[in-house]
Design a protein around this motif. Sequence first.
Motif, PDB file in Angstrom:
ATOM      1  N   LYS A 149       0.839  -1.215   0.000  1.00 55.01           N
ATOM      2  CA  LYS A 149       0.000   0.000   0.000  1.00 55.01           C
ATOM      3  C   LYS A 149       0.872   1.264   0.000  1.00 55.01           C
ATOM      4  CE  LYS A 149      -3.832  -2.274   2.404  1.00 55.01           C
ATOM      5  NZ  LYS A 149      -4.707  -2.329   3.580  1.00 55.01           N
ATOM      6  N   ASN A 150       1.957   1.224   0.756  1.00 56.02           N
ATOM      7  CA  ASN A 150       2.872   2.363   0.855  1.00 56.02           C
ATOM      8  C   ASN A 150       3.549   2.614  -0.499  1.00 56.02           C
ATOM      9  OD1 ASN A 150       5.518   3.689   1.301  1.00 56.02           O
ATOM     10  ND2 ASN A 150       5.102   3.471   3.479  1.00 56.02           N
ATOM     11  N   VAL A 151       4.071   1.538  -1.109  1.00 57.46           N
ATOM     12  CA  VAL A 151       4.756   1.683  -2.403  1.00 57.46           C
ATOM     13  C   VAL A 151       3.788   2.198  -3.475  1.00 57.46           C
ATOM     14  CG1 VAL A 151       5.833   0.392  -4.312  1.00 57.46           C
ATOM     15  CG2 VAL A 151       6.571  -0.003  -1.937  1.00 57.46           C
ATOM     16  N   ALA A 152       2.609   1.596  -3.544  1.00 58.83           N
ATOM     17  CA  ALA A 152       1.646   2.021  -4.572  1.00 58.83           C
ATOM     18  C   ALA A 152       1.248   3.481  -4.365  1.00 58.83           C
ATOM     19  CB  ALA A 152       0.423   1.115  -4.562  1.00 58.83           C
ATOM     20  N   SER A 153       1.088   3.896  -3.108  1.00 60.05           N
ATOM     21  CA  SER A 153       0.722   5.293  -2.829  1.00 60.05           C
ATOM     22  C   SER A 153       1.878   6.241  -3.145  1.00 60.05           C
ATOM     23  CB  SER A 153       0.300   5.454  -1.364  1.00 60.05           C
ATOM     24  OG  SER A 153      -0.862   4.679  -1.089  1.00 60.05           O
ATOM     25  N   SER A 154       3.114   5.714  -3.144  1.00 60.52           N
ATOM     26  CA  SER A 154       4.302   6.520  -3.446  1.00 60.52           C
ATOM     27  C   SER A 154       4.599   6.578  -4.938  1.00 60.52           C
ATOM     28  CB  SER A 154       5.545   5.932  -2.746  1.00 60.52           C
ATOM     29  OG  SER A 154       5.374   5.859  -1.353  1.00 60.52           O
ATOM     30  N   GLU A 155       4.062   5.633  -5.709  1.00 58.37           N
ATOM     31  CA  GLU A 155       4.513   5.488  -7.099  1.00 58.37           C
ATOM     32  C   GLU A 155       3.432   5.710  -8.158  1.00 58.37           C
ATOM     33  OE1 GLU A 155       7.075   2.140  -7.830  1.00 58.37           O
ATOM     34  OE2 GLU A 155       8.602   3.242  -6.716  1.00 58.37           O
ATOM     35  N   ILE A 156       2.158   5.647  -7.773  1.00 59.23           N
ATOM     36  CA  ILE A 156       1.088   6.010  -8.725  1.00 59.23           C
ATOM     37  C   ILE A 156       0.135   6.948  -8.003  1.00 59.23           C
ATOM     38  CG2 ILE A 156       1.196   3.916 -10.146  1.00 59.23           C
ATOM     39  CD1 ILE A 156      -1.218   2.852  -8.551  1.00 59.23           C
TER      40      ILE A 156
END
Length: 421
Positions: free
Chosen positions: A192-199
């Motif tokens: 969730k953190n990565v997706a919120s940081s990258e898209i």
Amino acid sequence: MNMMTATQQDTPDKGKLKINITSEITAYPVADASVSISYTGVPDSQLEKLTTDSSGQTETIELDAPPLEYSLNVENEIQPYSEYTLQVEAPGYEPLSIAGAEILSSVTAIQNISLRPIDTTDPSEEIFVIPAHTLYGSYPAKIPEDEIKPMNETGEIVLSRVVVPEYIVVHDGSPRDSTARNYYVKYKDYIKNVASSEIYATWPANTIRANVLAIMSFTLNRVFTEWYRNQGYEFTITSSTAFDHKWIPERNIFDTISVIVDELFADYLSRPNVKQPILTQYCDGRQVQCPNWMTQWGSKSLGDQGYSPIEILRYFYGDNMYINTAEAISGIPSSWPGYNLENGSSGSKVRQLQEQINVIATAYPAIPKLNVDGIYGPATTEAVRKFQSVFGLPATGITDYKTWYKISEIYVGVSRIAELT
């Protein structure tokens, strides 16, 4: 013109923010914590002061955000989110401050915070500064790697099947940076953190799904091949975009991304006759181009055209890419029955569910306790509905796949401390 009016003029839209606060030690919610919210860069501009309820949650508030189209248009170069600073204080806990929480138009930012109990010998405020989103800031481009790793060289590979881990260890820096901290992060929280940081969380749901599948498959490849451990490192993955994905300590996530990760978290991408999850690399498609990899802005455009997640992925990675499901999920008491539990259901799975809800209810008093009778009646339906509303799932009162595993996750979190003591 002062900064406040500049901020207000540039932010005609609204985004939402909800804050969830738990104890780092017990995973129990922290009630009566106070959160003051100001514009980042304007410290004296307190806009809101919120207090957490018995579930450790603030109300959901609206905050100014830039126009929605800023995050939807590949040509736009203006920052598409506004930034806020959160100051958190709670009796018995170290204070914490987060600068740069991101608010996007039309979606809800979820800020999960775990507080450390006060250390009387060394009381100190923890300060986190959230760097720019990867689609807006400039970050190193991914160093290309083979998408399938040779598996038989060292003979050290111990995993014979794909398992979703409960935790992964994230090295917050590049692999050789020995000063960078290692964080133990729950797998779903990491994704969730990565997706919120990258898209951007404002993108079409199927674009979010395709990107989440690529992030999870890449991560599970690192887990399955023990990529870094086989090189002598003590971590699963790094937060460097040159090597892996951007992961940011204490950043907020978004509701549209969170629900999709809860729905897909056991899935990954496969090629025929290859056991390991595929190392699905990608780039943004605006600042950087990457032939044969997915581009994030390209995936956004295909989502706008109505492509399904697998169609988006095959457009970039080829037609022999498939969605697979992991054989096992670590850290859960028992697996989903394979069908929804709802009003009228009965049996041992309902009994397990009721027992788990009762343990959760000791930590979250807003959730009613149940008579453990193995019968899914109105009381169980209501308890599940309340659980769903506390934990950001559609409040249907039906225990579907997402809800079963979310109940499992919270149950393990709040019961684990009991095992330790």
